[in-house]
Design an enzyme around this catalytic site. Structure first.
Site, PDB file in Angstrom:
ATOM      1  N   SER A   6       0.844  -1.197   0.000  1.00 17.21           N
ATOM      2  CA  SER A   6       0.000   0.000   0.000  1.00 17.21           C
ATOM      3  C   SER A   6       0.880   1.247   0.000  1.00 17.21           C
ATOM      4  CB  SER A   6      -0.890   0.001   1.246  1.00 17.21           C
ATOM      5  OG  SER A   6      -1.504   1.271   1.364  1.00 17.21           O
ATOM      6  N   MET A  12      -8.774   8.606  -0.310  1.00 12.19           N
ATOM      7  CA  MET A  12      -9.664   9.019   0.795  1.00 12.19           C
ATOM      8  C   MET A  12     -10.110  10.461   0.592  1.00 12.19           C
ATOM      9  SD  MET A  12      -7.685   7.398   4.060  1.00 12.19           S
ATOM     10  CE  MET A  12      -6.762   5.853   3.947  1.00 12.19           C
ATOM     11  N   MET A  32     -12.136  -5.314   4.964  1.00  6.98           N
ATOM     12  CA  MET A  32     -11.308  -4.437   5.801  1.00  6.98           C
ATOM     13  C   MET A  32     -11.051  -5.135   7.125  1.00  6.98           C
ATOM     14  SD  MET A  32     -10.545  -1.804   4.031  1.00  6.98           S
ATOM     15  CE  MET A  32      -9.546  -1.083   5.350  1.00  6.98           C
ATOM     16  N   HIS A  90      -1.299  -1.216  -4.229  1.00  8.46           N
ATOM     17  CA  HIS A  90      -2.571  -0.780  -3.652  1.00  8.46           C
ATOM     18  C   HIS A  90      -2.525   0.739  -3.443  1.00  8.46           C
ATOM     19  CE1 HIS A  90      -6.259  -1.543  -1.300  1.00  8.46           C
ATOM     20  NE2 HIS A  90      -5.819  -0.649  -0.431  1.00  8.46           N
ATOM     21  N   GLY A 103       0.816  -2.232   4.158  1.00 10.71           N
ATOM     22  CA  GLY A 103       1.455  -0.915   4.124  1.00 10.71           C
ATOM     23  C   GLY A 103       2.658  -0.872   5.029  1.00 10.71           C
ATOM     24  N   SER A 104       2.395  -0.699   6.329  1.00 12.41           N
ATOM     25  CA  SER A 104       3.512  -0.559   7.270  1.00 12.41           C
ATOM     26  C   SER A 104       4.387  -1.810   7.363  1.00 12.41           C
ATOM     27  CB  SER A 104       3.004  -0.133   8.645  1.00 12.41           C
ATOM     28  OG  SER A 104       1.805  -0.774   8.954  1.00 12.41           O
ATOM     29  N   GLY A 136      -9.138   4.417   6.943  1.00 13.09           N
ATOM     30  CA  GLY A 136      -8.782   5.822   7.166  1.00 13.09           C
ATOM     31  C   GLY A 136      -7.303   6.036   7.421  1.00 13.09           C
ATOM     32  N   PHE A 137      -6.673   5.040   8.019  1.00  9.45           N
ATOM     33  CA  PHE A 137      -5.271   5.225   8.396  1.00  9.45           C
ATOM     34  C   PHE A 137      -4.486   3.923   8.263  1.00  9.45           C
ATOM     35  CE2 PHE A 137      -8.034   8.053  10.726  1.00  9.45           C
ATOM     36  CZ  PHE A 137      -7.470   9.301  10.438  1.00  9.45           C
ATOM     37  N   GLY A 138      -3.199   4.063   7.983  1.00  8.91           N
ATOM     38  CA  GLY A 138      -2.309   2.908   7.992  1.00  8.91           C
ATOM     39  C   GLY A 138      -1.831   2.660   9.416  1.00  8.91           C
ATOM     40  N   GLY A 139      -1.186   1.539   9.609  1.00 10.42           N
ATOM     41  CA  GLY A 139      -0.527   1.261  10.889  1.00 10.42           C
ATOM     42  C   GLY A 139      -1.444   0.873  12.035  1.00 10.42           C
ATOM     43  N   HIS A 169      -8.335   1.582  -4.229  1.00 18.17           N
ATOM     44  CA  HIS A 169      -9.317   1.408  -3.148  1.00 18.17           C
ATOM     45  C   HIS A 169      -9.965   2.765  -2.875  1.00 18.17           C
ATOM     46  CE1 HIS A 169      -9.766   0.376   1.469  1.00 18.17           C
ATOM     47  NE2 HIS A 169     -10.939   0.588   0.885  1.00 18.17           N
ATOM     48  N   ASP A 171      -4.659   3.947  -1.945  1.00 22.12           N
ATOM     49  CA  ASP A 171      -5.766   4.320  -1.063  1.00 22.12           C
ATOM     50  C   ASP A 171      -6.228   5.742  -1.338  1.00 22.12           C
ATOM     51  OD1 ASP A 171      -6.152   2.006   0.732  1.00 22.12           O
ATOM     52  OD2 ASP A 171      -4.049   2.364   1.205  1.00 22.12           O
ATOM     53  N   MET A 201     -12.165   5.134  -0.962  1.00 26.80           N
ATOM     54  CA  MET A 201     -12.860   5.390   0.308  1.00 26.80           C
ATOM     55  C   MET A 201     -13.471   6.781   0.190  1.00 26.80           C
ATOM     56  SD  MET A 201      -9.909   3.758   2.731  1.00 26.80           S
ATOM     57  CE  MET A 201      -8.755   3.770   1.370  1.00 26.80           C
ATOM     58  N   ASP A 260      -7.212  -6.118   3.950  1.00 24.31           N
ATOM     59  CA  ASP A 260      -6.518  -4.827   4.033  1.00 24.31           C
ATOM     60  C   ASP A 260      -6.595  -4.276   5.451  1.00 24.31           C
ATOM     61  OD1 ASP A 260      -5.477  -2.310   3.553  1.00 24.31           O
ATOM     62  OD2 ASP A 260      -7.142  -1.634   2.283  1.00 24.31           O
ATOM     63  N   GLY A 261      -5.417  -4.075   6.043  1.00 20.59           N
ATOM     64  CA  GLY A 261      -5.346  -3.451   7.363  1.00 20.59           C
ATOM     65  C   GLY A 261      -4.685  -4.351   8.394  1.00 20.59           C
ATOM     66  N   GLY A 262      -3.537  -3.920   8.887  1.00 24.67           N
ATOM     67  CA  GLY A 262      -2.856  -4.688   9.930  1.00 24.67           C
ATOM     68  C   GLY A 262      -2.314  -6.028   9.462  1.00 24.67           C
TER      69      GLY A 262
HETATM   70  C1  DX5 Z   1      -6.549   1.857   5.477  1.00 24.80           C
HETATM   71  C2  DX5 Z   1      -6.085   1.512   4.080  1.00 24.80           C
HETATM   72  C3  DX5 Z   1      -5.000   0.509   4.014  1.00 24.80           C
HETATM   73  C4  DX5 Z   1      -3.717   0.888   4.701  1.00 24.80           C
HETATM   74  C5  DX5 Z   1      -3.165  -0.361   5.317  1.00 24.80           C
HETATM   75  O1  DX5 Z   1      -7.735   2.564   5.408  1.00 24.80           O
HETATM   76  O2  DX5 Z   1      -7.163   1.028   3.327  1.00 24.80           O
HETATM   77  O3  DX5 Z   1      -4.733   0.118   2.670  1.00 24.80           O
HETATM   78  O4  DX5 Z   1      -2.745   1.440   3.856  1.00 24.80           O
HETATM   79  O5  DX5 Z   1      -2.064  -0.042   6.088  1.00 24.80           O
HETATM   80  P1  DX5 Z   1      -1.409  -1.095   7.088  1.00 24.80           P
HETATM   81  O6  DX5 Z   1      -0.967  -2.276   6.267  1.00 24.80           O
HETATM   82  O7  DX5 Z   1      -0.278  -0.319   7.669  1.00 24.80           O
HETATM   83  O8  DX5 Z   1      -2.467  -1.456   8.098  1.00 24.80           O
HETATM   84 ZN    ZN Z   2      -6.703   0.158   1.316  1.00 17.88          ZN
END
Ligand code: DX5
Ligand code: ZN
Length: 217
Positions: free
Chosen positions: A6, A35, A135, A31, A195-196, A140-143, A64, A33, A66, A173-175
């Site tokens: 991501s 928003m 999801m 990927h 992502g992270s 909304g946020f990474g990490g 993606h 994102d 959002m 997607d996410g964590g």
């Molecule tokens: C969150 C995004 C994700 C995000 C995932 O709303 O849709 O794609 O980048 O980040 P990580 O892998 O760090 O949870």
């Molecule tokens: Zn995403």
């Protein structure tokens, strides 16, 4: 399985460098994102960023969305070079129309479910879509930390797809990291956004290998 780094966790002033780095590790899907600050409490990138990235890579681009009012922007994202576009069921009151619009542009169409949205909402759209994005955090946020109750949801969705003999991919997607990826893989997911767990690491190539080898362990 396929891994989709991501770009939300990449360096926004150095996308080209970061993309080349993950490509060297065998990545063929990115990927992106998008928003809007309305559907989710954050603003990231738009179609011009997708357009700028397109000539830099041969990776497929997984966009993606959002955002609210997705219909108004499908044409622009498809023209910008998206290969896959996913929209949130919670943000699309005319989901069937939106999905048709994506497909009319020759782009793979996906539906995204927030953690609190049950898989049942997909019953009447399942035959029309190419992939489903579950999801595993609130968007909304990474990490953020992986929500473990989503593993059962992935299993339920996989059973629903198999029961109808459909070939729809399940993306998560996410964590997603080396601990959570195997849980989703076992439950039936085949596309993994990270992502992270990739861009947040010093050695991104090693991070990618560590995630990919979970497919064989
Ligand atoms: C969150 C995004 C994700 C995000 C995932 O709303 O849709 O794609 O980048 O980040 P990580 O892998 O760090 O949870
Ligand atoms: Zn995403």
């Amino acid at each position: 399985m396929r891994l989709a780094p991501s770009l939300l966790a990449a360096n926004f002033a150095n996308f080209e460098r970061d993309i080349k780095e993950v490509e060297k590790a065998g990545i063929d899907l990115l990927h992106i994102d998008v928003m809007d600050g309305h559907f989710v409490p954050n603003i990231t990138m738009g179609m011009d960023v997708v357009k700028a990235i397109r000539p830099l890579t041969s990776c497929e681009l997984d966009v993606h969305l959002m955002i609210e009012h997705a219909d108004a922007f499908i044409h622009d994202f498809a023209n910008a070079g998206a290969d896959m576009i996913s929209v949130h069921v919670e943000a699309c009151p005319h989901l069937h129309r939106t999905i048709q619009l994506i497909k009319q542009h020759g782009v793979k169409a996906g539906v995204v479910l927030n953690p609190a949205t049950p898989v049942d909402v997909l019953t009447s759209i399942l035959g029309d879509i190419d992939f489903i994005l579950i999801m595993t955090v609130n968007p909304g946020f990474g990490g953020q930390s992986f929500i473990h109750s989503m593993v059962d949801k992935i299993s339920a969705l996989k059973a629903m797809i198999d029961e109808r003999n459909l070939s729809i991919e399940i993306e998560v997607d996410g964590g997603i990291n080396a601990e959570t990826l195997p849980l989703c893989l076992k439950a039936g997911a085949t596309l993994f956004v990270a992502g992270s767990a990739i861009f947040g690491k010093e050695n991104r190539q090693k991070a990618i290998q560590d995630l990919l080898e979970k497919d064989f362990s």
